[in-house]
Design an enzyme around this catalytic site. Sequence first.
Site, mmCIF file in Angstrom:
data_model
loop_
_atom_site.group_PDB
_atom_site.id
_atom_site.type_symbol
_atom_site.label_atom_id
_atom_site.label_comp_id
_atom_site.label_asym_id
_atom_site.label_seq_id
_atom_site.Cartn_x
_atom_site.Cartn_y
_atom_site.Cartn_z
ATOM 1 C CB THR A 14 -0.021 4.436 -0.196
ATOM 2 O OG1 THR A 14 0.315 4.649 1.176
ATOM 3 C CG2 THR A 14 -1.251 3.553 -0.294
ATOM 4 C CG ASP A 15 2.419 8.200 -3.335
ATOM 5 O OD1 ASP A 15 1.421 8.501 -2.640
ATOM 6 O OD2 ASP A 15 2.466 8.405 -4.562
ATOM 7 C CD GLN A 16 5.302 13.055 2.072
ATOM 8 O OE1 GLN A 16 6.123 13.099 1.168
ATOM 9 N NE2 GLN A 16 5.362 13.841 3.129
ATOM 10 N N GLY A 18 -0.761 8.914 -0.261
ATOM 11 C CA GLY A 18 -1.772 7.886 -0.041
ATOM 12 C C GLY A 18 -2.178 7.160 -1.303
ATOM 13 C CB VAL A 19 -1.434 7.724 -4.858
ATOM 14 C CG1 VAL A 19 -1.594 7.045 -6.202
ATOM 15 C CG2 VAL A 19 -2.362 8.933 -4.751
#
Length: 137
Positions: A14-16, A18-19
């Site tokens: 995930t990215d920052q 949370g995706v």
Amino acid sequence: MKSRSEITVRYAETDQMGVVYHGNYFTWFEIGRTTLLKEIGYSYKELEKSNIMLPVIDVSCKYIDAAKYDDVITIESTVEEIKGVRITFSYNLYRKDDNKLLAKGTTTHAFVTTDFKPINFKKYYSECYEKLVEYCQ
């Protein structure tokens, strides 16, 4: 017939926010494809021992909704088409909690030898070919 496998989204995917990073969906497609092959009794390892490789020659993904950290994802895999030296797998990715379709896509592969020469898979590996046809939509 459909193959089903599950994964839980890891933090590293995930990215920052949370995706899930978009490229990870292709890894999940591979999980679905390898699970399907194992279900019919043929792993990539076994196919490669038989001098068969399945390089990706086309790929697509339609993103519908975001997968997020710690979601459990169900990967449904089928054979969309098997024709000549090509096979196309299709995938639907669902969030298990609400059965929401998150993404769908395809990968098309060529049946080739380890020298990357196209091979008539149906002719030389008819038993595996017939099992793959059972997974056609």
